[in-house]
Design an enzyme around this catalytic site. Structure first.
Site, PDB file in Angstrom:
ATOM      1  N   ASP A  53      39.703  35.490  41.753  1.00 19.49           N
ATOM      2  CA  ASP A  53      39.363  36.184  43.004  1.00 19.49           C
ATOM      3  C   ASP A  53      38.536  37.439  42.689  1.00 19.49           C
ATOM      4  O   ASP A  53      38.061  38.124  43.593  1.00 19.49           O
ATOM      5  CB  ASP A  53      40.613  36.509  43.838  1.00 19.49           C
ATOM      6  N   SER A  54      38.309  37.700  41.393  1.00 16.77           N
ATOM      7  CA  SER A  54      37.353  38.735  40.995  1.00 16.77           C
ATOM      8  C   SER A  54      35.957  38.399  41.502  1.00 16.77           C
ATOM      9  O   SER A  54      35.059  39.235  41.445  1.00 16.77           O
ATOM     10  CB  SER A  54      37.343  38.896  39.468  1.00 16.77           C
ATOM     11  N   ASP A  92      42.141  30.551  41.524  1.00 15.08           N
ATOM     12  CA  ASP A  92      42.984  31.700  41.868  1.00 15.08           C
ATOM     13  C   ASP A  92      43.380  31.641  43.344  1.00 15.08           C
ATOM     14  O   ASP A  92      42.526  31.410  44.212  1.00 15.08           O
ATOM     15  CB  ASP A  92      42.154  32.972  41.643  1.00 15.08           C
ATOM     16  N   LYS A 122      46.467  29.838  39.996  1.00 14.63           N
ATOM     17  CA  LYS A 122      47.064  31.065  39.447  1.00 14.63           C
ATOM     18  C   LYS A 122      47.471  31.958  40.608  1.00 14.63           C
ATOM     19  O   LYS A 122      46.760  32.002  41.623  1.00 14.63           O
ATOM     20  CB  LYS A 122      46.067  31.809  38.555  1.00 14.63           C
ATOM     21  N   GLU A 124      49.465  35.963  41.501  1.00 14.81           N
ATOM     22  CA  GLU A 124      49.927  37.253  40.961  1.00 14.81           C
ATOM     23  C   GLU A 124      51.376  37.508  41.355  1.00 14.81           C
ATOM     24  O   GLU A 124      51.786  37.181  42.475  1.00 14.81           O
ATOM     25  CB  GLU A 124      49.041  38.383  41.500  1.00 14.81           C
ATOM     26  N   GLU A 191      47.914  41.147  32.282  1.00 12.85           N
ATOM     27  CA  GLU A 191      46.750  42.022  32.485  1.00 12.85           C
ATOM     28  C   GLU A 191      47.153  43.485  32.285  1.00 12.85           C
ATOM     29  O   GLU A 191      48.090  43.985  32.930  1.00 12.85           O
ATOM     30  CB  GLU A 191      46.156  41.825  33.893  1.00 12.85           C
TER      31      GLU A 191
HETATM   32  O1  KIV Z   1      40.418  37.242  39.193  1.00 17.08           O
HETATM   33  C1  KIV Z   1      40.327  37.356  37.968  1.00 17.08           C
HETATM   34  O2  KIV Z   1      39.229  37.349  37.387  1.00 17.08           O
HETATM   35  C2  KIV Z   1      41.560  37.492  37.201  1.00 17.08           C
HETATM   36  C3  KIV Z   1      41.443  37.814  35.741  1.00 17.08           C
HETATM   37  C4  KIV Z   1      41.078  39.239  35.574  1.00 17.08           C
HETATM   38  C5  KIV Z   1      42.650  37.456  34.991  1.00 17.08           C
HETATM   39  O3  KIV Z   1      42.609  37.376  37.731  1.00 17.08           O
END
Ligand code: KIV
Length: 268
Positions: A53-54, A92, A122, A124, A191
């Site tokens: 989600d970055s 994500d 993934k 959090e 992280e």
């Molecule tokens: O969204 C992302 O890029 C991440 C990484 C920093 C692990 O969660």
């Protein structure tokens, strides 16, 4: 190419392969959000591609990751999945696509596999997310955990900083890693976890840990791909140690194009 581990008869990285790499070979993961980037990573032999989600901060110029939607993630994950012939693609789950209920979490995860071709998701969170992880895993969807600095909670935690320096944070992170493993997660991102603690957690769990800004004691590393190759618009964290400066190359290429066009084209 010849030094790549052979993950399966079809030469595809699978979840069992990732699990089996613990204490065997360090795992490599980078983010990608589009087809051509994913193709480069896949052909280079990366083990896992994270459609993070970055994407919100890296591609859309957002201040944080909170505005990213599940539809955004489906679109970007689909592009990446098409290019990944070998790598395992992890989609994500964005903010508010899994926190509401276990049902919502299963539905959102299902979309990333069914509509976008991801192999795993993934999310959090630690202890408080263990039941959700367990529910998604029971639906047949592999889950990667993510603890330490969890950017989706930025307004609750206040700043981007190292986690695990106090006794309370340390106990929480250890308990969280164990709870995620118990819930069925196949790996965990650590992280910005204090390096010694990240190493300790890595030894306490039987699933691989992937560190980012957490030292070199994890079972592998994950970085934002744009940071690694010098394509980031803003500040790059010190732990990244970029291996290329593509922004400078790109800048030069555009300047050369401007010059060539001005020289070669007729004026009327
Ligand atoms: O969204 C992302 O890029 C991440 C990484 C920093 C692990 O969660």
């Amino acid at each position: 190419m010849s030094s790549m581990p052979q993950p399966s008869a079809q030469n595809k990285v699978t979840v069992p392969f990732i699990r089996a790499q613990k204490n065997i070979q360090p795992l490599t993961m980078l983010t990608a959000y589009d087809y051509p980037t994913a193709q480069i990573l896949d052909r280079a032999g990366i083990d896992l591609i994270l459609v993070g989600d970055s994407v919100g901060t890296v591609l859309y110029g957002d201040e944080n990751t909170l505005q990213v939607t599940l539809d955004d993630m489906v679109r970007h994950t689909r592009a990446v999945s098409k290019a990944a012939n070998r790598a395992l693609v992890v989609g994500d789950l964005p903010f508010m696509s899994y926190q509401v209920s276990k049902k919502q979490a299963i539905r959102s995860s299902g979309r990333l596999l069914k509509e976008a071709g991801a192999h795993a998701v993934k999310l959090e969170g630690g202890l408080e997310m263990a039941e959700t992880v367990s529910a998604i895993v029971r639906a047949g969807i592999p889950v990667m955990g993510h603890i330490g600095l969890t950017p989706q909670t930025i307004h609750a935690i206040g700043t981007y900083r190292i986690h695990g320096k106090t006794h309370q944070e340390r106990d929480y992170l250890i308990a969280s890693a164990k709870a995620l493993e118990e819930a069925g997660a196949f790996s965990i991102v650590l992280e910005c976890v204090e390096a010694k603690l990240a190493s300790e957690i890595t030894q306490l769990v039987n699933i691989p840990t992937l560190g980012i800004g957490s030292g070199t004691g994890c079972d592998g590393q994950v970085l934002v791909g744009h940071d690694l190759v010098g394509l980031t618009a803003g500040r790059v964290p010190r732990f990244v140690q970029p291996t290329a400066d593509l922004k400078a190359n790109w800048h030069q290429a555009v300047e050369a194009y401007i010059q060539r066009t001005r020289e070669n084209h007729a004026r009327h």
